[in-house]
Design an enzyme around this catalytic site. Structure first.
Site, PDB file in Angstrom:
ATOM      1  N   LYS A  75     -22.462   7.297 -19.721  1.00  0.00           N
ATOM      2  CA  LYS A  75     -23.675   6.284 -20.493  1.00  0.00           C
ATOM      3  C   LYS A  75     -24.767   5.640 -20.224  1.00  0.00           C
ATOM      4  O   LYS A  75     -25.066   5.620 -18.743  1.00  0.00           O
ATOM      5  CB  LYS A  75     -22.637   5.520 -20.961  1.00  0.00           C
ATOM      6  CG  LYS A  75     -22.924   4.306 -21.666  1.00  0.00           C
ATOM      7  CD  LYS A  75     -22.138   2.863 -21.804  1.00  0.00           C
ATOM      8  CE  LYS A  75     -22.982   2.292 -23.442  1.00  0.00           C
ATOM      9  NZ  LYS A  75     -21.104   1.046 -23.911  1.00  0.00           N
ATOM     10  N   SER A 150     -19.331   1.173 -28.061  1.00  0.00           N
ATOM     11  CA  SER A 150     -21.008   1.452 -27.773  1.00  0.00           C
ATOM     12  C   SER A 150     -21.284   2.715 -27.274  1.00  0.00           C
ATOM     13  O   SER A 150     -22.342   3.620 -27.368  1.00  0.00           O
ATOM     14  CB  SER A 150     -21.789   0.924 -27.276  1.00  0.00           C
ATOM     15  OG  SER A 150     -21.398   0.139 -26.168  1.00  0.00           O
ATOM     16  N   SER A 174     -15.774  -1.545 -25.942  1.00  0.00           N
ATOM     17  CA  SER A 174     -16.595  -0.459 -25.975  1.00  0.00           C
ATOM     18  C   SER A 174     -16.193   0.832 -24.987  1.00  0.00           C
ATOM     19  O   SER A 174     -16.940   2.098 -25.306  1.00  0.00           O
ATOM     20  CB  SER A 174     -17.772  -0.826 -25.676  1.00  0.00           C
ATOM     21  OG  SER A 174     -18.333  -1.650 -26.921  1.00  0.00           O
TER      22      SER A 174
END
Length: 482
Positions: A75, A150, A174
């Site tokens: 990420k 996210s 998330s």
């Protein structure tokens, strides 16, 4: 491409494939599919193949570890030396990190090969991955659907077989929510088990990194790599190292599974409820005993979270002022004008919204009324979980009230978007570990995850529950057709 981390590691050890060949295959798939999915922000073929060659050399020299040569995606919130670390924001679009986050150091030491940096909601603020400066990520199961946020880029990459494993972060769900919406496995460890050093901060008392993969076994293997004490993180827990695979294979006979009545009340869609009830029935067949528990302050987790998290974000994001690094406005008058224009240009609408809310609740006259009260509610929520764990070993429930909704469906209604986190936020407020496991599909054909919540440091137990469920079902083996 459908191979798990565990099977890829075996193939590499047996010299059935080289790390370079494996990386090349994944890079080709990313090149072919990422334009439609938008799961990756940054891919650097030369850097990836250089890492793969190092892994092959270690295999040849007999110095390789268990996972040496296995590809991984990160990420874009984890600082990685020599790679752009944007956090999905215009503010950091030009920032190349001079150092590695602790988790990336650990993965590098273990010999994992970087495939690239995955898309995300800007500064991890969002539930749909529509808030990225680089555009929305698409759900591999249905390109009209959100992948969840996210960590939607990481979830979409694993689901679409663009990477066998990925790292995400979980501030209010998330990791779990995008894992559920994309039909993969993801785990948020106990707060403090994984170092936050080098992880760009959103809400420091809530953020936690964790693995995303096809299976619980893969998550356990990757958690073995990234977990551990780090003196550079003041919230890192100094504990003896664990083997998170140690309980895999243990029978579930006698396991007490708690079902919170608040998780199955109004607001849960009937098709998601059907999937969760079927998963609970499967665990019953495996020997688990089901008991009803109560988490009475569940509904207060949303207002408490959306006071605490924005307050911490307001503080953490104050460093982005155009002076030291990141975006700076091209034209401005004095210093104050530079600050204002830089932040107005650099942040997206959701980040601005949360900064303003956070600054308000921390302001003079409102701190006691909002922030202090939210922290008291947080303590009540943690107490609810401890009372529940006196009656059960793990808690089960949905990850989200519905399967993935359509892109743009809730973009103009932030409150409606926030309500989709009702089953995940309380776990972060309490600092507990939790995970999502593929459990079936909704009526619209989109994946649904089963949430497993454990008491502090119960990751190994949770992972075994997930593993036993995956041995008895094949939901985790389903892959979208692309």
């Amino acid at each position: 491409m459908n191979s798990t981390l565990t099977s890829l590691a075996r193939a590499l050890a047996a010299r059935e494939i080289s790390a370079t060949e494996l990386a090349t295959d994944y890079l080709a798939r990313i090149d072919a599919l990422n334009p439609a999915l938008n799961a990756f922000i940054t891919v650097d073929v030369a850097k990836t193949l250089a890492e793969a060659r190092v892994a092959d050399a270690a295999r040849a020299a007999g110095t390789a570890g268990l996972l040496t040569g296995v590809p991984i995606a990160y990420k874009d919130i984890f600082c990685q030396q020599g790679w752009r670390t944007s956090c999905g924001s215009k503010m950091l679009d030009n920032f190349v990190s001079p150092y590695d986050a602790n988790v990336i150091e650990r993965c590098r030491t273990a010999g994992l090969v970087t495939l690239g940096r995955t898309n995300m909601d800007e500064f991890a603020m969002g539930s749909s991955n529509e808030n990225s400066f680089y555009g929305a990520v698409k759900n591999p199961w249905d390109l009209a659907a959100i992948p969840g946020g996210s960590s939607g880029g990481s979830a979409a990459a694993v689901a679409a077989r663009l990477a066998p494993v990925a790292l995400g972060t979980d501030t209010g769900g998330s990791i779990r929510q995008p894992a559920s919406h994309c039909g993969i496995t993801g785990i948020k460890p106990t707060y403090g088990v994984v170092s936050r050093f080098g992880m760009v901060a959103y809400a420091s008392s809530l953020d936690q990194g964790g693995p995303m993969a096809q299976t619980a076994e893969d998550c356990a293997q990757l958690l073995n790599v990234i977990a551990g004490f780090d003196e550079r993180d003041s919230t890192s827990l100094e504990r003896a190292a664990e083997d998170y695979t140690r309980e895999l294979g243990q029978p579930l006979t006698g396991l007490r599974v708690g079902l919170p009545r608040e998780y199955f009340a109004d607001g849960l869609s009937s098709d998601v409820a059907r999937v969760i009830e079927s998963a609970v029935a499967e665990l019953r067949k495996l020997g688990a005993e089901v008991v009803e528990v109560s988490l009475p302050n569940t509904e207060l987790s949303i207002p408490a979270y959306y006071v605490i998290a924005p307050a911490e974000a307001s503080s953490n994001l104050s460093r982005y002022d155009g002076v030291r690094y990141g975006h700076r406005a091209a034209e401005y008058g004095d210093l104050a004008d530079m600050y204002e224009k830089t932040r107005a240009e650099g942040f997206g609408s959701e980040v601005k919204r949360r900064i303003m809310v956070g600054t308000y609740v921390l302001s003079h006259g409102y701190y006691d009324a909002y922030y202090l009260k939210a922290q008291k509610i947080r303590r009540l929520i943690a107490g609810d979980f401890q009372a529940a764990f006196a009656q059960c070993d793990v808690i089960l429930g949905p990850v989200a009230p519905t399967a993935a909704f359509n892109l743009g469906e809730k973009s103009n209604d932030p409150v409606e978007m926030y309500l989709s986190d009702i089953y995940t936020l309380s776990v972060n407020l309490a600092g507990l570990p939790a995970m999502s496991v593929p459990a079936g599909f909704a009526d619209n054909g989109r994946p649904v995850g089963l949430q497993i919540i454990g008491n502090y440091f119960a990751e190994a137990k949770m992972l075994n529950v997930a593993h036993q469920f995956q041995q008895a079902t094949d939901w985790h083996q389903k892959a979208p057709v692309l």
